[in-house]
Design a protein around this motif. Structure first.
Motif, PDB file in Angstrom:
ATOM      1  N   ILE A  15       0.845  -1.188   0.000  1.00  0.00           N
ATOM      2  CA  ILE A  15       0.000   0.000   0.000  1.00  0.00           C
ATOM      3  C   ILE A  15       0.882   1.239   0.000  1.00  0.00           C
ATOM      4  O   ILE A  15       1.839   1.332   0.776  1.00  0.00           O
ATOM      5  CB  ILE A  15      -0.900   0.028   1.259  1.00  0.00           C
ATOM      6  CG1 ILE A  15      -1.815  -1.194   1.317  1.00  0.00           C
ATOM      7  CG2 ILE A  15      -1.706   1.316   1.306  1.00  0.00           C
ATOM      8  CD1 ILE A  15      -2.910  -1.195   0.300  1.00  0.00           C
ATOM      9  N   GLY A  16       0.536   2.225  -0.853  1.00  0.00           N
ATOM     10  CA  GLY A  16       1.280   3.474  -0.768  1.00  0.00           C
ATOM     11  C   GLY A  16       1.338   4.231  -2.084  1.00  0.00           C
ATOM     12  O   GLY A  16       0.682   3.849  -3.050  1.00  0.00           O
ATOM     13  N   PRO A  17       2.149   5.256  -2.127  1.00  0.00           N
ATOM     14  CA  PRO A  17       2.935   5.775  -0.998  1.00  0.00           C
ATOM     15  C   PRO A  17       2.055   6.425   0.069  1.00  0.00           C
ATOM     16  O   PRO A  17       1.022   7.012  -0.234  1.00  0.00           O
ATOM     17  CB  PRO A  17       3.861   6.801  -1.646  1.00  0.00           C
ATOM     18  CG  PRO A  17       3.165   7.217  -2.898  1.00  0.00           C
ATOM     19  CD  PRO A  17       2.399   6.018  -3.364  1.00  0.00           C
ATOM     20  N   VAL A  18       2.492   6.274   1.314  1.00  0.00           N
ATOM     21  CA  VAL A  18       1.747   6.757   2.468  1.00  0.00           C
ATOM     22  C   VAL A  18       2.493   7.930   3.077  1.00  0.00           C
ATOM     23  O   VAL A  18       3.696   7.836   3.354  1.00  0.00           O
ATOM     24  CB  VAL A  18       1.601   5.635   3.529  1.00  0.00           C
ATOM     25  CG1 VAL A  18       0.827   6.149   4.734  1.00  0.00           C
ATOM     26  CG2 VAL A  18       0.926   4.418   2.926  1.00  0.00           C
ATOM     27  N   ASP A  19       1.784   9.048   3.289  1.00  0.00           N
ATOM     28  CA  ASP A  19       2.383  10.196   3.977  1.00  0.00           C
ATOM     29  C   ASP A  19       2.594   9.845   5.447  1.00  0.00           C
ATOM     30  O   ASP A  19       1.720   9.271   6.099  1.00  0.00           O
ATOM     31  CB  ASP A  19       1.492  11.433   3.874  1.00  0.00           C
ATOM     32  CG  ASP A  19       1.362  11.944   2.441  1.00  0.00           C
ATOM     33  OD1 ASP A  19       2.314  11.735   1.664  1.00  0.00           O
ATOM     34  OD2 ASP A  19       0.316  12.521   2.114  1.00  0.00           O
ATOM     35  N   ARG A  29      -7.502   7.065   5.174  1.00  0.00           N
ATOM     36  CA  ARG A  29      -6.670   7.854   4.276  1.00  0.00           C
ATOM     37  C   ARG A  29      -6.599   7.143   2.929  1.00  0.00           C
ATOM     38  O   ARG A  29      -6.422   5.923   2.879  1.00  0.00           O
ATOM     39  CB  ARG A  29      -5.267   8.009   4.874  1.00  0.00           C
ATOM     40  CG  ARG A  29      -4.329   8.844   4.025  1.00  0.00           C
ATOM     41  CD  ARG A  29      -2.926   8.880   4.612  1.00  0.00           C
ATOM     42  NE  ARG A  29      -2.882   9.520   5.907  1.00  0.00           N
ATOM     43  CZ  ARG A  29      -1.761   9.693   6.613  1.00  0.00           C
ATOM     44  NH1 ARG A  29      -0.605   9.256   6.131  1.00  0.00           N
ATOM     45  NH2 ARG A  29      -1.796  10.283   7.785  1.00  0.00           N
ATOM     46  N   VAL A  31      -4.747   6.272  -0.607  1.00  0.00           N
ATOM     47  CA  VAL A  31      -3.399   6.190  -1.167  1.00  0.00           C
ATOM     48  C   VAL A  31      -3.510   5.849  -2.645  1.00  0.00           C
ATOM     49  O   VAL A  31      -4.524   5.302  -3.090  1.00  0.00           O
ATOM     50  CB  VAL A  31      -2.547   5.133  -0.426  1.00  0.00           C
ATOM     51  CG1 VAL A  31      -2.336   5.539   1.017  1.00  0.00           C
ATOM     52  CG2 VAL A  31      -3.181   3.760  -0.515  1.00  0.00           C
ATOM     53  N   THR A  33      -1.999   3.591  -4.657  1.00  0.00           N
ATOM     54  CA  THR A  33      -1.956   2.222  -5.166  1.00  0.00           C
ATOM     55  C   THR A  33      -2.033   1.208  -4.042  1.00  0.00           C
ATOM     56  O   THR A  33      -1.655   1.468  -2.898  1.00  0.00           O
ATOM     57  CB  THR A  33      -0.644   1.958  -5.951  1.00  0.00           C
ATOM     58  OG1 THR A  33       0.472   2.137  -5.067  1.00  0.00           O
ATOM     59  CG2 THR A  33      -0.511   2.890  -7.133  1.00  0.00           C
ATOM     60  N   LEU A  99       3.717  -0.819   3.933  1.00  0.00           N
ATOM     61  CA  LEU A  99       3.359   0.566   3.683  1.00  0.00           C
ATOM     62  C   LEU A  99       4.588   1.272   3.119  1.00  0.00           C
ATOM     63  O   LEU A  99       5.629   1.356   3.784  1.00  0.00           O
ATOM     64  CB  LEU A  99       2.919   1.252   4.978  1.00  0.00           C
ATOM     65  CG  LEU A  99       1.807   0.545   5.777  1.00  0.00           C
ATOM     66  CD1 LEU A  99       1.488   1.330   7.046  1.00  0.00           C
ATOM     67  CD2 LEU A  99       0.558   0.366   4.933  1.00  0.00           C
ATOM     68  N   SER A 101       6.751   4.520   1.594  1.00  0.00           N
ATOM     69  CA  SER A 101       6.847   5.968   1.742  1.00  0.00           C
ATOM     70  C   SER A 101       8.189   6.403   1.180  1.00  0.00           C
ATOM     71  O   SER A 101       9.228   6.204   1.821  1.00  0.00           O
ATOM     72  CB  SER A 101       6.732   6.374   3.212  1.00  0.00           C
ATOM     73  OG  SER A 101       6.811   7.782   3.354  1.00  0.00           O
ATOM     74  N   ARG A 105       9.962   1.889   3.807  1.00  0.00           N
ATOM     75  CA  ARG A 105       8.720   1.139   3.972  1.00  0.00           C
ATOM     76  C   ARG A 105       8.622   0.609   5.393  1.00  0.00           C
ATOM     77  O   ARG A 105       9.621   0.359   6.057  1.00  0.00           O
ATOM     78  CB  ARG A 105       8.621  -0.005   2.962  1.00  0.00           C
ATOM     79  CG  ARG A 105       9.768  -0.996   2.988  1.00  0.00           C
ATOM     80  CD  ARG A 105       9.689  -1.913   1.763  1.00  0.00           C
ATOM     81  NE  ARG A 105      10.729  -2.927   1.750  1.00  0.00           N
ATOM     82  CZ  ARG A 105      11.940  -2.744   1.222  1.00  0.00           C
ATOM     83  NH1 ARG A 105      12.252  -1.582   0.680  1.00  0.00           N
ATOM     84  NH2 ARG A 105      12.830  -3.713   1.237  1.00  0.00           N
TER      85      ARG A 105
END
Length: 306
Positions: A15-19, A29, A31, A33, A99, A101, A105
């Motif tokens: 999952i991500g990219p996550v802030d 939230r 994301v 993809t 996750l 970022s 990750r």
């Protein structure tokens, strides 16, 4: 078979990219993809090696559940022999959420049947029949780690070479008392830079690699965008990473391992093998997850010579 890979296999949800930071409090939230892909260091390495043209068998454990079926099918579809993949009727298949970022990750893993994986899951006749044995996720599989020296002894007696990727230690202890006896039976030790530093307590990658090399193996350290180094205890060889459009780096180190083993088994010298391995790791980052963008042998060679 050219290669037997021993270790972890599970589905990854990437999952991500996550802030950052990650927010709790039941906040949702969005994301860009999310992907359900084959995960586990060992299984990603096995797929990468098969993609590079090696005949590959896998030994490990999954649960008797849909996640286990997904793993078995995913490996087999990529040309990996799964006859030695044990089905555990008492514990589920491991599951991992990653996750992403930037180039970092966070990894959350439910261990499932990983603690049940032991050396008894690895058929010795298979160990004795291959050219190379690779083990991954040493600290994630403590029961298997306890019997890994015996497996490597069998491999060495049968004139096979061996390699080990320790991966992260979820406990943070980095106990070397269990690792050192196996390093003496390991031809190629394949940590990343953070792992090499944690295992030695040093702050310089080259120094850490040299310390580990004095325990027996050729140490090959993956260092992200800074490429990779190989250290035999006295001499250092380096190779750059390729510049690619990176989607995520999940499994890049495992694809690097696959490139290294394939190159060595194909007769490459250390400098050439390191360049091929670095190329395989870099090229694998072009798609989400660990296996979607793994190169074949021709593509890997072309990227090194171009």
């Amino acid at each position: 078979m050219d290669l037997l890979v021993i270790g972890d296999a599970n589905p990854d949800v990437v999952i991500g990219p996550v802030d950052q930071p990650i927010l709790f409090g039941q906040r949702e939230r969005l994301v860009p993809t999310g992907s359900l892909v084959l995960g586990g260091s060992a299984s990603i390495m096995a797929c990468g090696a098969a993609r590079l043209g090696l005949s590959v068998a896998f030994a490990g454990r999954v649960g008797d559940d849909p996640a286990g079926d997904f793993v078995r099918t995913s490996l087999a579809d990529r040309g990996v022999n799964v006859d030695a993949l044990v089905v555990d009727s008492s514990l589920p298949t491991p599951l991992t959420t990653i996750l992403t970022s930037g180039d970092d990750r966070a990894i959350l893993t439910s261990a499932g049947c990983l603690p049940n994986t032991t050396a008894d899951d690895v058929p010795l006749e298979l160990v004795r029949s291959v050219r190379h044995v690779h083990a991954a996720s040493f600290y994630l599989l403590p029961a298997l780690a306890a019997g890994l020296a015996g497996i490597f002894k069998e491999a060495k007696a049968a004139k096979a070479t061996t390699s080990l990727d320790p991966n992260d230690d979820p406990t943070g202890r980095w106990d070397r008392s269990t690792l050192d006896p196996i390093l003496r039976l390991t031809d190629y030790f394949l940590p990343n830079a953070a792992e090499a530093l944690a295992l030695t307590g040093h702050h310089q990658v080259e120094d850490a690699a040299g310390i580990l090399a004095r325990r027996g193996p050729l140490v090959v350290v993956k260092n992200g965008v800074d490429g990779a180094i190989a250290h035999n205890g006295s001499k250092v060889v380096t190779a750059p990473a390729l510049k690619v459009d990176t989607i995520d780096a999940v499994g890049a180190g495992d694809s690097f391992d696959a490139g290294w083993v394939a190159a060595v088994l194909n007769g490459s010298r250390t400098d050439r093998a390191l360049a091929i391995a670095a190329a395989c790791g870099s090229l694998s980052t072009r798609a989400a997850g660990g296996t979607a963008a793994q190169p074949d042998w021709d593509e890997a060679l072309e990227s090194v010579t171009s």
